[in-house]
Design an enzyme around this catalytic site. Structure first.
Site, PDB file in Angstrom:
ATOM      1  N   ARG A 134       0.833  -0.981  -0.090  1.00  0.00           N
ATOM      2  CA  ARG A 134      -0.123   0.094  -0.052  1.00  0.00           C
ATOM      3  C   ARG A 134       0.734   1.371  -0.081  1.00  0.00           C
ATOM      4  O   ARG A 134       1.993   1.569   0.418  1.00  0.00           O
ATOM      5  CB  ARG A 134      -1.430  -0.199   1.533  1.00  0.00           C
ATOM      6  CG  ARG A 134      -2.052  -0.894   1.198  1.00  0.00           C
ATOM      7  CD  ARG A 134      -2.589  -0.963   3.047  1.00  0.00           C
ATOM      8  NE  ARG A 134      -4.195  -2.149   2.463  1.00  0.00           N
ATOM      9  CZ  ARG A 134      -3.716  -3.616   2.151  1.00  0.00           C
ATOM     10  NH1 ARG A 134      -1.897  -3.977   2.257  1.00  0.00           N
ATOM     11  NH2 ARG A 134      -4.327  -4.389   2.347  1.00  0.00           N
ATOM     12  N   HIS A 139      -0.801  -2.519  -4.742  1.00  0.00           N
ATOM     13  CA  HIS A 139      -0.321  -3.049  -5.643  1.00  0.00           C
ATOM     14  C   HIS A 139      -0.852  -2.850  -6.774  1.00  0.00           C
ATOM     15  O   HIS A 139      -1.002  -3.417  -8.463  1.00  0.00           O
ATOM     16  CB  HIS A 139      -1.061  -4.289  -5.561  1.00  0.00           C
ATOM     17  CG  HIS A 139      -0.531  -5.618  -4.357  1.00  0.00           C
ATOM     18  ND1 HIS A 139      -0.115  -5.114  -3.431  1.00  0.00           N
ATOM     19  CD2 HIS A 139      -1.373  -6.173  -3.472  1.00  0.00           C
ATOM     20  CE1 HIS A 139       0.652  -6.184  -2.811  1.00  0.00           C
ATOM     21  NE2 HIS A 139      -1.272  -7.070  -2.615  1.00  0.00           N
ATOM     22  N   HIS A 141       2.977 -12.699  -6.224  1.00  0.00           N
ATOM     23  CA  HIS A 141       1.814 -13.222  -5.228  1.00  0.00           C
ATOM     24  C   HIS A 141       0.550 -14.508  -4.690  1.00  0.00           C
ATOM     25  O   HIS A 141       0.006 -14.776  -5.147  1.00  0.00           O
ATOM     26  CB  HIS A 141       0.550 -11.835  -5.148  1.00  0.00           C
ATOM     27  CG  HIS A 141      -0.044 -11.669  -3.962  1.00  0.00           C
ATOM     28  ND1 HIS A 141      -0.736 -12.361  -2.918  1.00  0.00           N
ATOM     29  CD2 HIS A 141       0.041 -10.521  -3.599  1.00  0.00           C
ATOM     30  CE1 HIS A 141      -1.433 -11.693  -2.698  1.00  0.00           C
ATOM     31  NE2 HIS A 141      -1.207 -10.753  -2.757  1.00  0.00           N
ATOM     32  N   ASP A 194      -2.108 -10.096   8.236  1.00  0.00           N
ATOM     33  CA  ASP A 194      -1.397  -9.708   6.891  1.00  0.00           C
ATOM     34  C   ASP A 194      -0.947  -8.006   7.505  1.00  0.00           C
ATOM     35  O   ASP A 194      -0.952  -6.922   6.652  1.00  0.00           O
ATOM     36  CB  ASP A 194      -2.763  -8.590   6.140  1.00  0.00           C
ATOM     37  CG  ASP A 194      -2.667  -8.662   4.935  1.00  0.00           C
ATOM     38  OD1 ASP A 194      -1.717  -8.031   3.779  1.00  0.00           O
ATOM     39  OD2 ASP A 194      -3.973  -7.955   3.985  1.00  0.00           O
ATOM     40  N   GLU A 215       4.973 -12.656   0.631  1.00  0.00           N
ATOM     41  CA  GLU A 215       5.829 -11.635  -0.466  1.00  0.00           C
ATOM     42  C   GLU A 215       6.569 -10.837   0.133  1.00  0.00           C
ATOM     43  O   GLU A 215       6.825 -10.215   1.528  1.00  0.00           O
ATOM     44  CB  GLU A 215       4.815 -10.987  -0.891  1.00  0.00           C
ATOM     45  CG  GLU A 215       2.628 -11.155  -1.102  1.00  0.00           C
ATOM     46  CD  GLU A 215       1.703 -11.062  -0.801  1.00  0.00           C
ATOM     47  OE1 GLU A 215       1.942  -9.267  -0.616  1.00  0.00           O
ATOM     48  OE2 GLU A 215       0.810 -10.380  -0.218  1.00  0.00           O
TER      49      GLU A 215
HETATM   50  C1  GLA Z   1      -1.872  -8.354  -0.143  1.00  0.00           C
HETATM   51  C2  GLA Z   1      -2.547  -6.971   1.315  1.00  0.00           C
HETATM   52  C3  GLA Z   1      -3.851  -7.492   1.850  1.00  0.00           C
HETATM   53  C4  GLA Z   1      -4.980  -7.969   0.568  1.00  0.00           C
HETATM   54  C5  GLA Z   1      -4.350  -8.796  -0.792  1.00  0.00           C
HETATM   55  C6  GLA Z   1      -4.951  -9.442  -1.924  1.00  0.00           C
HETATM   56  O1  GLA Z   1      -1.484  -9.311   0.538  1.00  0.00           O
HETATM   57  O2  GLA Z   1      -1.310  -7.386   2.143  1.00  0.00           O
HETATM   58  O3  GLA Z   1      -3.935  -6.778   2.086  1.00  0.00           O
HETATM   59  O4  GLA Z   1      -4.956  -7.178  -0.247  1.00  0.00           O
HETATM   60  O5  GLA Z   1      -2.828  -8.834  -1.147  1.00  0.00           O
HETATM   61  O6  GLA Z   1      -6.533 -10.079  -1.425  1.00  0.00           O
END
Ligand code: GLA
Length: 393
Positions: free
Chosen positions: A122, A147, A221, A293, A358
């Site tokens: 982000r 992304h 991803h 996350d 990731e």
């Molecule tokens: C990344 C983001 C998550 C989500 C996924 C896709 O990992 O950090 O918050 O957006 O992609 O859903």
């Protein structure tokens, strides 16, 4: 694999020693074809995958070794559409979430298997400033940019070139992202090379150059489920992350700017721990992420490529180890999978049936002065490497 040269419309005289060819008479045109030979250690096979509504032909490449591992990559989004690895009984099975058609990959989906760029993760409110100029990106993850934007690298068509050397089969993908595409400055030439070796390791090398100052943060991803049973959540997978610190986030998943110690928190994965062990704990960070996350601050950042994280599924015995030269890793426990996307053979992907590891720079780095820089200047080479190594135990 064998590389042959042929005369189109003509008969070639092949010198086996040199693999040089001569064309009879005036038929001088040559084409190069690739074929898999039984004796090859690693092979690459190309097939047609589909056509986009704009008429772009999408290909699929299968990289395969002699240890039961095979990976399919499509030129749309550089997506890993299939990854098969053996379990402890030697049975090779699917371990990534995916679809079985181009149409499905082109529909909105949470980046299944895709290459992510120009900026993975982000950027707060979709804004950043370079040399006093503010750039505005599309807000595709309200209130932030995520992304690389709605038409990021996960939705573009890459050109592909195959190569083989020794025990390695590679697919080198190229994409040129235009100046101001998705709001980012500079024409960015990107190469991503996937290499499968005969040791069940898949390497991903990312390279980029620009003609104007820009920001870059590329990642992959794939959603893994090492059990190969995609109807089952990944909560029993044991995760290790070699990180003493976390990049904590506020409610919209933008970093607070601090780096915090993981000790005595659900984010301490320095010793293997099941995903599900603490995921429901009362914890502000877990609440913000709706589970895991988050980006971890990997240890040994001065060491180049080093061990970053692992995932182990006791049932199948599959172990995935991730090595990278990147400072961070986003561990995402598939919290937003909601039963709306179709599995390959019927059924739908429900919550937490896949996880992502990731490798990347920290989120929102362009706006965080204390984070390692993601700026790329003209004349500089962006080059990073991540390896996904599979084994059983
Ligand atoms: C990344 C983001 C998550 C989500 C996924 C896709 O990992 O950090 O918050 O957006 O992609 O859903």
């Amino acid at each position: 694999m064998n590389v042959l040269k042929r005369c189109i419309y003509g008969i070639s005289i092949v010198s086996l020693a040199s693999m040089n060819i001569q064309c009879k008479s005036d038929k001088k045109v040559e084409e190069t074809v690739t074929e898999a030979k039984a004796t090859d250690v690693v092979t690459i096979e190309k097939s047609a995958y589909g056509t986009t509504p704009k008429g772009e032909k999408i290909d699929s490449y299968k990289l395969k070794n002699q240890k039961g591992m095979e990976v399919d990559i499509i030129t749309y989004g550089g997506i890993i559409s299939s990854l098969k690895v053996p379990n402890k009984a030697g049975k090779s099975e699917e371990v990534v979430l995916g679809f079985n058609s181009l149409e499905q990959y082109m529909k909105p989906n949470p980046y299944f298997g895709a290459l992510i760029g120009r900026y993975g993760n982000r950027i707060a409110k979709g804004k950043f400033t370079l040399d006093g100029k503010e750039y505005a990106l599309a807000i595709n993850n309200d209130p932030n940019a995520l992304h690389g934007g709605p038409e990021g690298f996960h939705r573009v068509v890459w050109t592909a070139e195959e190569a083989k050397s020794g025990d390695n089969a590679s697919l080198k993908l190229k994409y040129v992202s235009k100046d101001m595409e998705e709001g980012y400055p500079g024409n960015l030439t990107v190469f991503v090379t996937y290499t499968l070796n005969n040791d069940n390791s898949l390497d991903v090398v990312y390279e980029a150059t620009t003609d104007k100052k820009t920001v870059v943060n590329l990642t992959q991803h794939s959603y893994f489920n090492l059990s190969s049973d995609f109807s089952k959540p990944i909560l029993d997978h044991e995760i290790t992350i070699d990180a003493d610190k976390l990049v904590p986030v506020a409610a919209t998943l933008i970093p607070t700017g601090k780096l915090t110690d993981v000790t005595n928190t659900p984010f301490d994965f320095r010793k293997a721990k099941k995903v599900g062990a603490q995921i429901e704990a009362k914890d502000e960070q877990l609440k913000n992420g709706l589970g895991y996350d988050h980006c971890w601050v990997l240890n040994n950042q001065d060491k180049g490529e080093r061990f970053a994280a692992s995932a182990y599924d006791a049932g199948s015995g599959r172990l995935l180890e991730v090595y990278t030269d990147q400072p961070g890793i986003q561990f995402y426990s598939g919290n937003f999978l909601d039963g709306t996307l179709p599995m390959r053979n019927g059924g739908t992907y429900t919550r937490r049936t896949g996880f992502c590891l990731e490798t990347q720079h920290y989120p929102d780095s362009p706006n965080q002065k204390d984070f390692p820089t993601t700026v790329l200047n003209p004349g500089e080479n962006y080059k990073t490497k991540t390896s996904f190594k599979f084994s059983v135990k």
